[in-house]
Design an enzyme around this catalytic site. Structure first.
Site, PDB file in Angstrom:
ATOM      1  N   ASP A 106       0.908  -1.351   0.216  1.00 22.79           N
ATOM      2  CA  ASP A 106       0.228   0.199  -0.061  1.00 22.79           C
ATOM      3  C   ASP A 106       0.811   0.871   0.083  1.00 22.79           C
ATOM      4  O   ASP A 106       1.582   1.792   0.776  1.00 22.79           O
ATOM      5  CB  ASP A 106      -0.981   0.400   1.187  1.00 22.79           C
ATOM      6  CG  ASP A 106      -2.102   1.374   0.744  1.00 22.79           C
ATOM      7  OD1 ASP A 106      -2.270   2.264   0.532  1.00 22.79           O
ATOM      8  OD2 ASP A 106      -2.566   0.879   1.707  1.00 22.79           O
ATOM      9  N   LYS A 170      -7.052   3.728  -3.151  1.00 19.26           N
ATOM     10  CA  LYS A 170      -7.521   4.317  -2.408  1.00 19.26           C
ATOM     11  C   LYS A 170      -7.873   5.324  -1.335  1.00 19.26           C
ATOM     12  O   LYS A 170      -7.007   6.685  -1.865  1.00 19.26           O
ATOM     13  CB  LYS A 170      -6.395   3.382  -0.521  1.00 19.26           C
ATOM     14  CG  LYS A 170      -7.527   3.571   1.137  1.00 19.26           C
ATOM     15  CD  LYS A 170      -5.664   2.637   1.508  1.00 19.26           C
ATOM     16  CE  LYS A 170      -6.157   2.355   3.221  1.00 19.26           C
ATOM     17  NZ  LYS A 170      -4.490   2.101   3.517  1.00 19.26           N
ATOM     18  N   LYS A 202     -10.761   1.263  -2.269  1.00 26.78           N
ATOM     19  CA  LYS A 202     -10.809   0.140  -0.795  1.00 26.78           C
ATOM     20  C   LYS A 202     -10.921   2.697  -0.424  1.00 26.78           C
ATOM     21  O   LYS A 202     -10.370   3.398  -0.712  1.00 26.78           O
ATOM     22  CB  LYS A 202      -9.045   0.843  -0.192  1.00 26.78           C
ATOM     23  CG  LYS A 202      -9.024  -0.664  -0.904  1.00 26.78           C
ATOM     24  CD  LYS A 202      -7.756  -1.164   0.257  1.00 26.78           C
ATOM     25  CE  LYS A 202      -6.486  -2.699  -0.769  1.00 26.78           C
ATOM     26  NZ  LYS A 202      -5.328  -2.743   0.053  1.00 26.78           N
TER      27      LYS A 202
END
Length: 253
Positions: A106, A170, A202
Protein backbone atom coordinates in the site's frame (compact mmCIF):
# COMPACT_ATOMS: atom_id res chain seq x y z
CA UNK A 1 -30.01 -9.81 16.61
CA UNK A 2 -30.43 -6.10 17.59
CA UNK A 3 -33.43 -5.36 15.40
CA UNK A 4 -31.77 -5.32 11.99
CA UNK A 5 -33.80 -6.01 8.91
CA UNK A 6 -32.61 -8.61 6.44
CA UNK A 7 -30.88 -6.03 4.26
CA UNK A 8 -28.80 -4.81 7.19
CA UNK A 9 -27.79 -8.37 7.98
CA UNK A 10 -26.65 -8.94 4.42
CA UNK A 11 -24.66 -5.71 4.39
CA UNK A 12 -23.03 -6.47 7.75
CA UNK A 13 -22.01 -9.95 6.65
CA UNK A 14 -20.70 -8.66 3.34
CA UNK A 15 -18.78 -5.85 5.03
CA UNK A 16 -16.88 -8.26 7.29
CA UNK A 17 -15.55 -10.07 4.24
CA UNK A 18 -14.38 -6.76 2.77
CA UNK A 19 -12.66 -5.42 5.90
CA UNK A 20 -8.99 -4.56 5.99
CA UNK A 21 -7.98 -4.39 9.64
CA UNK A 22 -5.16 -1.94 10.27
CA UNK A 23 -2.56 -1.23 12.92
CA UNK A 24 -0.27 1.53 11.71
CA UNK A 25 1.07 3.23 14.81
CA UNK A 26 4.69 4.15 15.45
CA UNK A 27 4.53 2.35 18.81
CA UNK A 28 3.05 -0.89 17.45
CA UNK A 29 4.36 -4.04 19.08
CA UNK A 30 4.43 -7.69 18.09
CA UNK A 31 1.71 -8.35 20.65
CA UNK A 32 -0.55 -5.77 19.05
CA UNK A 33 -0.05 -7.29 15.60
CA UNK A 34 -0.73 -10.78 16.94
CA UNK A 35 -4.00 -9.51 18.41
CA UNK A 36 -4.91 -7.86 15.11
CA UNK A 37 -4.34 -11.09 13.20
CA UNK A 38 -6.39 -13.08 15.67
CA UNK A 39 -9.25 -10.60 15.28
CA UNK A 40 -9.14 -11.19 11.51
CA UNK A 41 -10.69 -14.63 12.08
CA UNK A 42 -14.25 -13.98 13.22
CA UNK A 43 -17.08 -16.38 14.11
CA UNK A 44 -18.87 -15.36 10.89
CA UNK A 45 -15.90 -15.53 8.54
CA UNK A 46 -12.49 -14.05 7.95
CA UNK A 47 -11.84 -10.46 7.01
CA UNK A 48 -10.13 -9.67 3.71
CA UNK A 49 -6.76 -8.44 4.95
CA UNK A 50 -4.62 -6.93 7.68
CA UNK A 51 -2.60 -3.81 6.98
CA UNK A 52 0.60 -3.26 8.96
CA UNK A 53 3.90 -1.45 8.96
CA UNK A 54 6.57 -3.19 6.83
CA UNK A 55 8.51 -4.45 9.83
CA UNK A 56 5.52 -6.54 10.91
CA UNK A 57 4.66 -8.07 7.53
CA UNK A 58 6.58 -11.28 8.15
CA UNK A 59 5.11 -11.78 11.61
CA UNK A 60 1.58 -11.23 10.34
CA UNK A 61 1.97 -13.64 7.45
CA UNK A 62 3.49 -16.39 9.60
CA UNK A 63 0.80 -16.05 12.24
CA UNK A 64 -2.06 -16.09 9.76
CA UNK A 65 -0.56 -19.14 8.07
CA UNK A 66 -0.31 -20.85 11.46
CA UNK A 67 -3.98 -20.00 11.99
CA UNK A 68 -4.80 -21.57 8.60
CA UNK A 69 -5.94 -18.22 7.27
CA UNK A 70 -3.94 -18.01 4.08
CA UNK A 71 -6.87 -16.23 2.43
CA UNK A 72 -6.36 -13.21 4.71
CA UNK A 73 -3.91 -10.97 2.87
CA UNK A 74 -1.06 -9.10 4.54
CA UNK A 75 -0.74 -5.54 3.27
CA UNK A 76 2.36 -3.49 4.12
CA UNK A 77 2.31 0.29 3.87
CA UNK A 78 5.18 2.24 2.30
CA UNK A 79 5.84 5.97 2.08
CA UNK A 80 3.56 6.15 5.09
CA UNK A 81 2.04 8.40 6.26
CA UNK A 82 3.58 11.54 4.81
CA UNK A 83 3.70 10.70 1.11
CA UNK A 84 7.34 11.63 0.61
CA UNK A 85 9.10 12.20 -2.68
CA UNK A 86 11.97 9.68 -2.59
CA UNK A 87 11.41 6.86 -5.08
CA UNK A 88 14.48 4.94 -3.90
CA UNK A 89 13.19 4.80 -0.33
CA UNK A 90 9.81 3.54 -1.49
CA UNK A 91 11.41 0.85 -3.64
CA UNK A 92 13.53 -0.36 -0.72
CA UNK A 93 10.54 -0.44 1.66
CA UNK A 94 8.40 -2.34 -0.84
CA UNK A 95 11.08 -4.87 -1.69
CA UNK A 96 11.84 -5.58 1.96
CA UNK A 97 8.17 -6.02 2.82
CA UNK A 98 7.56 -8.41 -0.06
CA UNK A 99 10.62 -10.47 0.81
CA UNK A 100 9.54 -10.84 4.44
CA UNK A 101 6.01 -11.98 3.68
CA UNK A 102 3.70 -9.21 2.49
CA UNK A 103 1.12 -10.18 -0.10
CA UNK A 104 0.36 -6.62 -1.10
CA UNK A 105 1.90 -3.16 -0.86
CA UNK A 106 0.00 0.00 0.00
CA UNK A 107 1.83 3.05 -1.34
CA UNK A 108 0.98 6.52 -0.08
CA UNK A 109 0.98 8.68 -3.21
CA UNK A 110 3.37 11.67 -3.08
CA UNK A 111 0.52 14.09 -2.52
CA UNK A 112 2.69 17.07 -1.57
CA UNK A 113 4.48 16.84 -4.91
CA UNK A 114 1.14 16.54 -6.70
CA UNK A 115 -0.13 19.69 -5.01
CA UNK A 116 3.07 21.49 -5.95
CA UNK A 117 2.41 20.69 -9.61
CA UNK A 118 4.82 17.78 -10.01
CA UNK A 119 2.60 15.33 -11.85
CA UNK A 120 5.42 13.05 -13.03
CA UNK A 121 6.70 11.89 -9.66
CA UNK A 122 3.53 10.05 -8.75
CA UNK A 123 3.61 7.94 -11.88
CA UNK A 124 7.30 7.17 -11.47
CA UNK A 125 6.82 6.13 -7.86
CA UNK A 126 3.79 3.93 -8.57
CA UNK A 127 5.56 2.20 -11.45
CA UNK A 128 8.71 1.61 -9.40
CA UNK A 129 6.72 0.22 -6.48
CA UNK A 130 4.64 -1.96 -8.78
CA UNK A 131 7.82 -3.50 -10.15
CA UNK A 132 8.92 -4.46 -6.64
CA UNK A 133 5.61 -6.22 -6.02
CA UNK A 134 6.54 -8.84 -8.61
CA UNK A 135 4.02 -11.14 -10.23
CA UNK A 136 2.20 -12.15 -7.08
CA UNK A 137 1.93 -8.85 -5.23
CA UNK A 138 -0.87 -6.34 -5.66
CA UNK A 139 -0.34 -2.60 -5.28
CA UNK A 140 -2.73 -0.22 -3.57
CA UNK A 141 -2.21 3.50 -4.12
CA UNK A 142 -3.49 5.69 -1.28
CA UNK A 143 -4.29 9.14 -2.61
CA UNK A 144 -4.91 11.08 0.63
CA UNK A 145 -7.94 12.75 -0.88
CA UNK A 146 -8.54 14.91 2.19
CA UNK A 147 -5.30 16.75 1.44
CA UNK A 148 -5.55 16.82 -2.36
CA UNK A 149 -9.13 18.10 -1.94
CA UNK A 150 -9.65 19.52 -5.44
CA UNK A 151 -11.70 17.05 -7.54
CA UNK A 152 -9.61 17.61 -10.65
CA UNK A 153 -6.34 17.08 -8.79
CA UNK A 154 -7.71 13.87 -7.26
CA UNK A 155 -8.93 12.69 -10.64
CA UNK A 156 -5.55 13.41 -12.25
CA UNK A 157 -3.79 11.43 -9.52
CA UNK A 158 -6.21 8.54 -10.00
CA UNK A 159 -5.52 8.42 -13.72
CA UNK A 160 -1.77 8.51 -13.13
CA UNK A 161 -1.95 5.73 -10.54
CA UNK A 162 -4.07 3.48 -12.74
CA UNK A 163 -1.85 3.95 -15.76
CA UNK A 164 1.26 3.21 -13.71
CA UNK A 165 -0.04 -0.12 -12.40
CA UNK A 166 -2.25 0.34 -9.33
CA UNK A 167 -4.45 -2.64 -8.47
CA UNK A 168 -6.49 -0.63 -5.94
CA UNK A 169 -7.18 3.07 -5.42
CA UNK A 170 -7.65 4.02 -1.76
CA UNK A 171 -9.09 7.22 -0.37
CA UNK A 172 -6.84 7.96 2.57
CA UNK A 173 -4.41 6.86 5.26
CA UNK A 174 -6.76 7.68 8.11
CA UNK A 175 -4.03 9.88 9.61
CA UNK A 176 -5.39 13.21 8.36
CA UNK A 177 -8.27 15.29 9.67
CA UNK A 178 -10.33 14.57 6.54
CA UNK A 179 -10.33 10.93 5.46
CA UNK A 180 -12.81 8.99 3.34
CA UNK A 181 -15.84 10.89 2.09
CA UNK A 182 -18.53 9.81 -0.36
CA UNK A 183 -17.53 12.71 -2.61
CA UNK A 184 -13.92 11.56 -2.83
CA UNK A 185 -15.00 7.94 -3.25
CA UNK A 186 -17.14 8.91 -6.20
CA UNK A 187 -14.13 10.48 -7.95
CA UNK A 188 -12.07 7.32 -7.47
CA UNK A 189 -14.89 5.08 -8.63
CA UNK A 190 -15.49 7.15 -11.75
CA UNK A 191 -11.77 7.14 -12.59
CA UNK A 192 -11.79 3.35 -12.28
CA UNK A 193 -14.85 3.12 -14.53
CA UNK A 194 -13.17 5.37 -17.06
CA UNK A 195 -9.70 3.86 -17.19
CA UNK A 196 -9.29 0.72 -15.14
CA UNK A 197 -12.27 -1.58 -14.70
CA UNK A 198 -9.83 -4.20 -13.40
CA UNK A 199 -8.75 -1.82 -10.60
CA UNK A 200 -10.35 -2.10 -7.17
CA UNK A 201 -11.55 0.54 -4.69
CA UNK A 202 -10.77 0.99 -1.00
CA UNK A 203 -12.50 3.35 1.40
CA UNK A 204 -10.39 3.98 4.50
CA UNK A 205 -10.46 6.43 7.37
CA UNK A 206 -13.67 7.52 9.08
CA UNK A 207 -15.58 4.35 8.14
CA UNK A 208 -16.89 3.48 11.58
CA UNK A 209 -20.54 2.48 11.29
CA UNK A 210 -22.67 0.05 9.37
CA UNK A 211 -24.38 3.00 7.70
CA UNK A 212 -21.04 4.34 6.46
CA UNK A 213 -20.00 0.91 5.22
CA UNK A 214 -23.33 0.60 3.43
CA UNK A 215 -22.71 3.89 1.65
CA UNK A 216 -19.46 2.71 0.05
CA UNK A 217 -20.74 -0.79 -0.69
CA UNK A 218 -23.83 0.57 -2.39
CA UNK A 219 -21.82 3.15 -4.33
CA UNK A 220 -19.61 0.50 -5.86
CA UNK A 221 -22.48 -1.87 -6.51
CA UNK A 222 -24.50 0.87 -8.21
CA UNK A 223 -21.60 1.66 -10.55
CA UNK A 224 -20.23 -1.80 -11.27
CA UNK A 225 -22.85 -4.36 -10.24
CA UNK A 226 -23.10 -6.93 -7.43
CA UNK A 227 -20.28 -9.10 -8.79
CA UNK A 228 -17.88 -6.37 -7.69
CA UNK A 229 -18.59 -6.94 -4.01
CA UNK A 230 -15.68 -9.23 -3.25
CA UNK A 231 -12.35 -8.62 -1.57
CA UNK A 232 -10.39 -8.45 -4.82
CA UNK A 233 -12.46 -5.45 -5.88
CA UNK A 234 -13.66 -3.60 -2.78
CA UNK A 235 -12.17 -3.17 0.68
CA UNK A 236 -13.08 -1.16 3.74
CA UNK A 237 -10.16 0.01 5.88
CA UNK A 238 -12.14 0.12 9.08
CA UNK A 239 -10.78 -1.70 12.11
CA UNK A 240 -13.14 -0.04 14.57
CA UNK A 241 -16.11 -1.14 12.47
CA UNK A 242 -15.57 -4.84 13.15
CA UNK A 243 -17.01 -4.87 16.66
CA UNK A 244 -20.17 -3.11 15.52
CA UNK A 245 -20.68 -5.51 12.64
CA UNK A 246 -20.21 -8.55 14.88
CA UNK A 247 -22.58 -7.11 17.47
CA UNK A 248 -25.19 -6.42 14.79
CA UNK A 249 -24.88 -10.03 13.66
CA UNK A 250 -25.38 -11.21 17.22
CA UNK A 251 -21.91 -12.67 17.81
CA UNK A 252 -18.95 -11.61 19.91
CA UNK A 253 -15.49 -10.76 18.63
Amino acid sequence: MSGMNESDQVIAQKAIGLLELTSLNADDTAERIISLCERALTPVGNVAAVCVLPRFAGLARRLLDDLRARNVKVVAVVNFPNGGACVDTVESEAQAAMLTGADEIDLVYPFHAQLAGNKQLGGEMVAACRAKCGRRGMLTVTLETGILRDPQIIHDACRTAIRAGAAFLKTSTGKQIVSATPQAARILIEAIAELGPQVGFKAAGNVRTLAEARTYIEMTQARFGPFWLEAGRVRLGATSLLDELLAELGVGS
